[in-house]
Design an enzyme around this catalytic site. Sequence first.
Site, PDB file in Angstrom:
ATOM      1  N   ASN A 283     -10.336  -1.357   0.372  1.00 48.60           N
ATOM      2  CA  ASN A 283      -8.754  -0.768  -0.088  1.00 48.60           C
ATOM      3  C   ASN A 283      -8.669  -1.119  -1.130  1.00 48.60           C
ATOM      4  O   ASN A 283      -7.894  -2.310  -1.679  1.00 48.60           O
ATOM      5  CB  ASN A 283      -8.131  -0.956   1.091  1.00 48.60           C
ATOM      6  CG  ASN A 283      -6.913  -1.168   1.231  1.00 48.60           C
ATOM      7  OD1 ASN A 283      -5.782  -1.348   0.316  1.00 48.60           O
ATOM      8  ND2 ASN A 283      -6.531  -1.897   2.699  1.00 48.60           N
TER       9      ASN A 283
ATOM     10  N   CYS B  53       0.914  -1.608  -0.355  1.00 49.18           N
ATOM     11  CA  CYS B  53       0.048   0.190  -0.130  1.00 49.18           C
ATOM     12  C   CYS B  53       0.943   1.462  -0.221  1.00 49.18           C
ATOM     13  O   CYS B  53       0.736   2.552  -0.548  1.00 49.18           O
ATOM     14  CB  CYS B  53      -1.266  -0.180   0.854  1.00 49.18           C
ATOM     15  SG  CYS B  53      -2.443  -1.115   0.954  1.00 49.18           S
TER      16      CYS B  53
ATOM     17  N   HIS C 285      -3.314   6.872   1.981  1.00 49.70           N
ATOM     18  CA  HIS C 285      -3.978   5.122   1.690  1.00 49.70           C
ATOM     19  C   HIS C 285      -5.407   4.955   1.748  1.00 49.70           C
ATOM     20  O   HIS C 285      -5.147   5.412   2.915  1.00 49.70           O
ATOM     21  CB  HIS C 285      -2.651   4.453   2.287  1.00 49.70           C
ATOM     22  CG  HIS C 285      -3.606   3.254   2.025  1.00 49.70           C
ATOM     23  ND1 HIS C 285      -3.475   2.416   0.359  1.00 49.70           N
ATOM     24  CD2 HIS C 285      -3.165   2.468   2.471  1.00 49.70           C
ATOM     25  CE1 HIS C 285      -4.464   1.458   0.738  1.00 49.70           C
ATOM     26  NE2 HIS C 285      -3.684   1.194   1.815  1.00 49.70           N
TER      27      HIS C 285
END
Length: 406
Positions: A362, A183, A332
């Site tokens: 996500n 990520c 993020h």
Amino acid sequence: MATATGLVFPPAPFIRRVRMAHFNLFSSSFCTERNVQRRADLRCCAVVGGGVDDHIVGATSSSKPRIPRVVGMGSRLVGSGSAVPKYMISNDDLAQIIETSDEWISVRTGIRNRRVLSGDETLNGLALEAANGALQMAGVVPHDVDLIIMCTSTPDDLFGGGGQIQSDLGCRNAWAFDITAACSGFVVGLITATRFIKGGGYKNILVIGADALSRYVDWKDRGTCILFGDAAGAVLVQASGADEDGLLGFDLHSDGHGHRHLNATTKDSETDTILNTNGAAVFPPRKATYSCIQMNGKEVFRFAVRCVPQSIEFALEEAGLTFASIDWLLLHQANQRIIDAVATRLQIPSKKIISNLANYGNTSAASIPLALDEAVRAGKVKTGDMIAVSGFGAGLTWGSAIVRWG
């Protein structure tokens, strides 16, 4: 990347940080003793058990002659693009296969829908669409691209996807490589691109963040399957004069001690032992595969809300800016509670937060460029806007950049 709460983080040892002087690629000196001591007092480390030095992301030259090669240039973000799969899974859809509800998921994560690859869709296909969007916005033709950086932990091919993207785009003068940093991948790729421009004389670099974590989700695990989706996003980073530099400061870290909190490790596909009866290794070796994503949500949450604000502060300090200078906070997109907690610690109002987590979940390395592209195309982010960007996740890795759009 977590569903649990908890803002208390245990004391952690200091990571000794080796940094180069601001915008001086070839500096061999470390930061000053005063700054080392000041940052030691802040103690930004992921987990108890010690950390590793974080290294300068170095620049390198192309193997092909490039004329003219101007070293010391600045870099600007001049184009963005994104792509998501067609198939959408809502929280109500998940409630049909696991014990959950739309309210349970949305309250704990902020997520309502996510997109996943289906049919003949591929991750490279999404990346290609996102890259084309960035090129078109920037007004750059494929043969003017010098480098493609594919940031992904879930490529269609074990050996990476950058080369295929280069071929499919028709970027005949570019070379390509992949970055695996989960990520944090897009932030790492973005900073890497600026170093190639500053130290290598490159002019146009595509940075793509793309992941398909749905391939590695246990759809019976309520703690993880509700979180993840698939997507791709891209930006075109272009050389500029040093006085127009759009990367004003950055900060990067990693700490492998936190690997146990978030991983998808390899495992043997066979259920029996790899040793035969006399203790000798089996030949040929059995085929291996990756496990589903394993996550300690509570620990990842605590890591993020502790370390991300400090990382942004370091990047702002290097940029010589204050929080008042920031127009947008772009983190993020892991969990809305993480985003809100970081914003609260930095005293950044909600009106300055960019978030599209509710629609996509996500999406790992794709989350930041996907959210950025939507904000730019909606007219939210305008030329000259200052953005504090931060990625964090498996590794554990985390990093921040202060960028100016356009």
